[in-house]
Design a protein around this motif. Structure first.
Motif, PDB file in Angstrom:
ATOM      1  N   SER A  85      56.379   9.413  30.013  1.00 10.88           N
ATOM      2  CA  SER A  85      56.997  10.190  28.970  1.00 10.88           C
ATOM      3  C   SER A  85      56.762  11.626  29.107  1.00 10.88           C
ATOM      4  O   SER A  85      57.672  12.638  28.975  1.00 10.88           O
TER       5      SER A  85
ATOM      6  N   SER B 118      58.478  13.039  32.403  1.00 12.31           N
ATOM      7  CA  SER B 118      60.005  12.806  32.221  1.00 12.31           C
ATOM      8  C   SER B 118      60.552  14.087  31.288  1.00 12.31           C
ATOM      9  O   SER B 118      61.530  14.816  31.570  1.00 12.31           O
ATOM     10  N   GLY B 119      59.888  14.201  30.391  1.00 16.67           N
ATOM     11  CA  GLY B 119      59.972  15.420  29.327  1.00 16.67           C
ATOM     12  C   GLY B 119      60.098  16.805  30.299  1.00 16.67           C
ATOM     13  O   GLY B 119      61.032  17.661  30.003  1.00 16.67           O
TER      14      GLY B 119
ATOM     15  N   SER C 186      63.042  18.504  26.309  1.00 11.23           N
ATOM     16  CA  SER C 186      61.788  17.664  26.677  1.00 11.23           C
ATOM     17  C   SER C 186      61.572  16.496  25.773  1.00 11.23           C
ATOM     18  O   SER C 186      61.002  15.331  26.243  1.00 11.23           O
ATOM     19  N   LEU C 187      62.078  16.378  24.553  1.00 10.59           N
ATOM     20  CA  LEU C 187      61.767  15.416  23.814  1.00 10.59           C
ATOM     21  C   LEU C 187      62.657  14.169  24.281  1.00 10.59           C
ATOM     22  O   LEU C 187      62.256  12.962  23.702  1.00 10.59           O
TER      23      LEU C 187
ATOM     24  N   GLY D 288      62.191  12.828  26.781  1.00 14.01           N
ATOM     25  CA  GLY D 288      61.016  11.950  27.494  1.00 14.01           C
ATOM     26  C   GLY D 288      60.432  10.880  26.645  1.00 14.01           C
ATOM     27  O   GLY D 288      60.091   9.711  27.301  1.00 14.01           O
TER      28      GLY D 288
END
Length: 222
Positions: free
Chosen positions: A187, A190-191, A211-212, A214
């Motif tokens: 997470s 990815s974010g 970014s959230l 993620g």
């Protein structure tokens, strides 16, 4: 809000909040020194730190005006950066309250206070963390601006001292203990990747909202 409720927070949370507030104060030193080093009188960054209390938009305002831009254009850019406060307000509406203190609660709403507020387990802890972080930043940020503004005229290159790197360094130190399982790492990275890709296409301050996404990656992997 009764401030005695801060006692519901555990020691680690209080320590993390204090470190973030300290980091904000140090970045405030950088901001104050940058502003006065660019020719602004101290009352300008100090007024912004008290009335706006949003570092990204304050840096942007000073940068645009120092570069010859209109103060109105700078204010509009700052409002655009702070558009993320709209979803923030929805997220913490139960923490701000509905009494006269709600106006102060809205003023104290920032990235850090929202994150600490929504990450606690119980409602009392969420409210205590939100207010403790918000009040801490409201104190440390202007204080840092005053310190930085007082010495800024004596620093030839305000960026050379590297104060702007302190805040992200402390944040990295705080999140390292949480990176102890694969889902959280997926997470987080990815974010970060989504935010990095979004940088050239969205206004300053908005990539953090992307970014959230993620979290959606984590949910799909669960």
């Amino acid at each position: 809000m009764k401030f005695s409720r801060f006692s519901s927070l555990n020691a680690d949370t209080v320590k993390a909040i204090m470190l973030v507030c300290l980091a904000d104060g140090i970045v405030g030193i950088s901001y104050g020194s940058l502003a006065t080093g660019s020719g602004f009188p101290l009352w300008v960054p100090l007024s912004l730190s008290l009335l706006v209390l949003a570092g990204a938009s304050e840096f942007l305002f000073i940068g645009i005006v120092a570069g010859g831009g209109s103060p109105f254009a700078a204010a509009a850019a700052g409002l655009l950066v702070n558009a993320r406060h709209l979803p923030f307000g929805i997220a913490v509406k139960d923490l701000v309250g509905r009494n006269p203190l709600s106006f102060l609660g809205c003023h104290l709403m920032n990235d850090e206070s929202v994150v600490f507020g929504v990450s606690q387990k119980s409602h009392h802890q969420r409210k205590a963390a939100f207010w403790l972080c918000g009040l801490g930043i409201a104190l440390c940020w202007p204080l840092g601006v005053v310190i930085g503004g007082s010495v800024g005229k004596f620093i030839p290159d305000t960026q050379a001292i590297g104060l702007d790197a302190v805040f992200p360094a402390i944040l990295v130190a705080l999140i390292l203990p949480a990176l102890n399982n694969a889902k959280t790492i997926i997470s987080a990275f990815s974010g970060a990747l989504i935010a990095l890709v979004a940088v050239p296409f969205v206004p300053v301050g908005m990539p953090v909202m992307f970014s959230l996404l993620g979290l959606a990656v984590r949910r799909n992997k669960a």
